[in-house]
Enzyme design. Structure first.
Site, PDB file in Angstrom:
ATOM      1  N   GLU A 275       0.826  -1.207   0.000  1.00 43.27           N
ATOM      2  CA  GLU A 275       0.000   0.000   0.000  1.00 43.27           C
ATOM      3  C   GLU A 275       0.866   1.266   0.000  1.00 43.27           C
ATOM      4  O   GLU A 275       0.889   2.015   0.980  1.00 43.27           O
ATOM      5  CB  GLU A 275      -0.910   0.001   1.231  1.00 43.27           C
ATOM      6  CG  GLU A 275      -1.836  -1.194   1.329  1.00 43.27           C
ATOM      7  CD  GLU A 275      -2.553  -1.278   2.675  1.00 43.27           C
ATOM      8  OE1 GLU A 275      -2.213  -0.494   3.586  1.00 43.27           O
ATOM      9  OE2 GLU A 275      -3.450  -2.124   2.816  1.00 43.27           O
ATOM     10  N   PRO A 276       1.589   1.551  -1.082  1.00 45.29           N
ATOM     11  CA  PRO A 276       2.409   2.768  -1.102  1.00 45.29           C
ATOM     12  C   PRO A 276       1.548   4.023  -1.149  1.00 45.29           C
ATOM     13  O   PRO A 276       0.512   4.061  -1.807  1.00 45.29           O
ATOM     14  CB  PRO A 276       3.217   2.618  -2.393  1.00 45.29           C
ATOM     15  CG  PRO A 276       2.339   1.791  -3.281  1.00 45.29           C
ATOM     16  CD  PRO A 276       1.661   0.814  -2.354  1.00 45.29           C
ATOM     17  N   GLY A 277       1.967   5.029  -0.445  1.00 47.31           N
ATOM     18  CA  GLY A 277       1.282   6.324  -0.479  1.00 47.31           C
ATOM     19  C   GLY A 277       2.286   7.421  -0.749  1.00 47.31           C
ATOM     20  O   GLY A 277       2.506   7.831  -1.878  1.00 47.31           O
ATOM     21  N   ARG A 278       2.964   7.883   0.309  1.00 53.46           N
ATOM     22  CA  ARG A 278       3.942   8.961   0.201  1.00 53.46           C
ATOM     23  C   ARG A 278       4.980   8.700  -0.894  1.00 53.46           C
ATOM     24  O   ARG A 278       5.285   9.580  -1.700  1.00 53.46           O
ATOM     25  CB  ARG A 278       4.639   9.120   1.555  1.00 53.46           C
ATOM     26  CG  ARG A 278       5.625  10.268   1.634  1.00 53.46           C
ATOM     27  CD  ARG A 278       6.424  10.205   2.934  1.00 53.46           C
ATOM     28  NE  ARG A 278       5.570  10.043   4.091  1.00 53.46           N
ATOM     29  CZ  ARG A 278       5.057  11.045   4.789  1.00 53.46           C
ATOM     30  NH1 ARG A 278       5.341  12.297   4.447  1.00 53.46           N
ATOM     31  NH2 ARG A 278       4.288  10.799   5.831  1.00 53.46           N
ATOM     32  N   TYR A 317       5.138  17.212  12.024  1.00 45.86           N
ATOM     33  CA  TYR A 317       6.204  16.221  12.055  1.00 45.86           C
ATOM     34  C   TYR A 317       7.612  16.806  12.058  1.00 45.86           C
ATOM     35  O   TYR A 317       8.588  16.052  12.036  1.00 45.86           O
ATOM     36  CB  TYR A 317       6.093  15.263  10.860  1.00 45.86           C
ATOM     37  CG  TYR A 317       4.704  14.748  10.596  1.00 45.86           C
ATOM     38  CD1 TYR A 317       3.981  14.088  11.592  1.00 45.86           C
ATOM     39  CD2 TYR A 317       4.102  14.910   9.357  1.00 45.86           C
ATOM     40  CE1 TYR A 317       2.701  13.620  11.359  1.00 45.86           C
ATOM     41  CE2 TYR A 317       2.819  14.444   9.111  1.00 45.86           C
ATOM     42  CZ  TYR A 317       2.129  13.797  10.116  1.00 45.86           C
ATOM     43  OH  TYR A 317       0.847  13.337   9.884  1.00 45.86           O
ATOM     44  N   CYS A 343      -2.069  33.052  11.382  1.00 44.13           N
ATOM     45  CA  CYS A 343      -1.842  33.743  12.650  1.00 44.13           C
ATOM     46  C   CYS A 343      -1.409  32.764  13.736  1.00 44.13           C
ATOM     47  O   CYS A 343      -2.139  32.509  14.699  1.00 44.13           O
ATOM     48  CB  CYS A 343      -3.107  34.509  13.054  1.00 44.13           C
ATOM     49  SG  CYS A 343      -2.813  35.682  14.382  1.00 44.13           S
ATOM     50  N   GLU A 344      -0.227  32.207  13.557  1.00 43.71           N
ATOM     51  CA  GLU A 344       0.327  31.268  14.522  1.00 43.71           C
ATOM     52  C   GLU A 344       1.822  31.184  14.290  1.00 43.71           C
ATOM     53  O   GLU A 344       2.277  31.085  13.142  1.00 43.71           O
ATOM     54  CB  GLU A 344      -0.321  29.884  14.364  1.00 43.71           C
ATOM     55  CG  GLU A 344       0.106  28.892  15.412  1.00 43.71           C
ATOM     56  CD  GLU A 344      -0.747  27.640  15.419  1.00 43.71           C
ATOM     57  OE1 GLU A 344      -0.206  26.559  15.654  1.00 43.71           O
ATOM     58  OE2 GLU A 344      -1.977  27.760  15.205  1.00 43.71           O
ATOM     59  N   TYR A 372       0.119  14.254   1.258  1.00 39.46           N
ATOM     60  CA  TYR A 372      -0.434  14.737   2.525  1.00 39.46           C
ATOM     61  C   TYR A 372      -0.665  16.240   2.602  1.00 39.46           C
ATOM     62  O   TYR A 372      -1.408  16.696   3.477  1.00 39.46           O
ATOM     63  CB  TYR A 372       0.403  14.251   3.723  1.00 39.46           C
ATOM     64  CG  TYR A 372       0.353  12.749   3.846  1.00 39.46           C
ATOM     65  CD1 TYR A 372      -0.806  12.123   4.289  1.00 39.46           C
ATOM     66  CD2 TYR A 372       1.426  11.968   3.460  1.00 39.46           C
ATOM     67  CE1 TYR A 372      -0.875  10.736   4.361  1.00 39.46           C
ATOM     68  CE2 TYR A 372       1.366  10.585   3.523  1.00 39.46           C
ATOM     69  CZ  TYR A 372       0.210   9.968   3.976  1.00 39.46           C
ATOM     70  OH  TYR A 372       0.139   8.604   4.027  1.00 39.46           O
TER      71      TYR A 372
END
Length: 416
Positions: A275-278, A317, A343-344, A372
């Site tokens: 199940e590859p994603g990234r 992360y 605003c952070e 992502y």
């Protein structure tokens, strides 16, 4: 000269411009605005083909299922479906997107640590390939809702502490995912009491952005210590290079090591799912911003028109990126925090990064943002989520439009 090693292979400098898939990034910014997610379609297709060749070439009974959570967009899924990939979905929402993209339900696997009745029912109605049982409550739901033969896999927590960020580790003994190995016999026995459940195999997934292949081999060995089955889903999690100094295994090395471990510990006669994603989509995408302001004080802050509304990777992360100032291929490099407009103080795309002579109005291209970032895009400070642009053969195509103020307020109801 600018280092393009992290950009898709088609990236090329053309005077003061940068081309992707033969398309001018300056023209894309003028036509579609910024921030914008830009995908090199041929790079995406090539990585899908590389995955298929690497796995099915070594193990003909292998299936590659893209992890939809990495880019839950129907145009992206449609592209991958046409290349022959299946899909790994989390819940009914991702299932709907995959089906809308033309996915064959038989190639879909659904997992999730807290699947609702609606999720299970959607999977049953679509007759997907496998429902992954994540715990005893899933068994109860399937028993209550299923009206016929239901192929399932059991997700095992293999007790592996993956060498990745804690938020991306999913296979440790304390993980919320899967059934601990000690409880697997009980879960198997419970499923065999349910006539509608056809338990065909085991599933495991140890995390994301994993760069040490021996950890995947340990996952296979952990599964081999349990009751044997004919189907094994080994999840995904292969990491990618985000900055030039990173080292990441290639798809072919990953496939070679994983399949060798599977053949050694599980045998060669199994059905194998990955199940590859990234690792499939991240290198095919970039994000394009425009500089709004530059502040030079105790630290230099280069602020763009996006930020944590379209890239939460650093905030969540601590992920670093290697942005380029488009067109400024030579000149004085300054160390700056590339920040957003939200605003952070945590609204940082990447800190302490070298940027060449950044000026208000410049375009900034951030590579390796094809995973992502679209997924977790949000409306902080009423930001409008960016469009998705496909580039290929010199043509740029709008695949997901930019959100509008009307979209933003469409869910407000009642008298106000």
């Amino acid at each position: 000269m600018a280092d393009l090693c992290l950009f898709p292979p088609s990236a090329a400098i053309a005077g003061d411009d940068l081309l992707l898939g033969g398309c001018s990034l300056r023209e894309i910014a003028e036509r579609f605005g910024t921030p914008a997610f830009v995908i090199d379609e041929q790079a995406l297709r090539a990585r899908a083909r590389d995955y298929l060749a690497a796995f099915t070439g070594r193990h003909p009974r292998a299936r590659v299922c893209f992890a939809v959570k990495a880019y839950p967009s129907a145009p992206v899924l449609s592209c991958l479906a046409r290349e022959g990939l299946g899909f790994d979905v989390v819940g009914g929402g991702e299932l709907r997107i995959a089906l809308a993209a033309g996915a064959d339900p038989a190639t879909i696997v659904m997992h999730g640590n807290a699947k609702t009745d609606d999720d299970i029912q959607a999977a049953l109605d679509a007759r997907i390939g496998y429902i992954v049982v994540d715990g005893f409550d899933d068994i109860d739901r399937i028993e209550r809702l299923a009206r016929g033969h239901t192929p399932v896999l059991l997700r095992v927590s293999p007790g592996i502490e993956a060498a990745t960020h804690a938020a991306m580790a999913t296979g440790a003994a304390t993980s919320k995912f899967g059934v601990p190995a000690a409880q697997v016999p009980q879960a198997i026995a419970r499923m065999r009491e349910v006539p509608a459940i056809d338990l065909l195999g085991l599933h495991a997934h140890i995390g994301s952005q994993i760069l040490r292949l021996e950890q995947f081999e340990a996952e296979v060995a952990a599964l081999a210590a349990l009751e044997r089955f004919g189907v094994y889903d080994l999840g995904g999690g292969l990491g990618v290079r985000y900055v030039p100094e990173d080292a990441a295994p290639g798809i072919d090395d990953y496939a070679q090591r994983l399949i060798a471990a599977a053949h050694q510990h599980l045998g060669s006669g199994i059905d194998l799912i990955v199940e590859p994603g990234r690792s499939l989509v991240a290198p095919a995408g970039i994000t394009l911003y425009r500089v709004v302001t530059v502040k030079r004080a105790a630290r230099t802050h280069v602020a763009v028109d996006g930020g944590m509304g379209d890239n939460l990777e650093h905030a969540l992360y601590g992920q670093r990126f290697a942005p380029l100032v488009v067109g400024r291929w030579a000149g004085q490099s300054v160390t700056a925090d590339l920040v957003g407009r939200h605003c952070e103080s945590g609204d940082v795309i990447t800190p302490a990064v070298p940027l060449t002579s950044p000026q208000v109005g410049d375009l900034i291209a951030v590579p390796v943002t094809g995973a992502y970032c679209f997924t977790m895009a949000n409306n902080y400070n009423a930001a409008l989520r960016p469009p998705v642009i496909f580039c290929g053969n010199g043509a740029a195509r709008l695949m997901v439009r930019r959100e509008t103020p009307a979209d933003l307020m469409a869910r407000d109801v009642g008298a106000w």
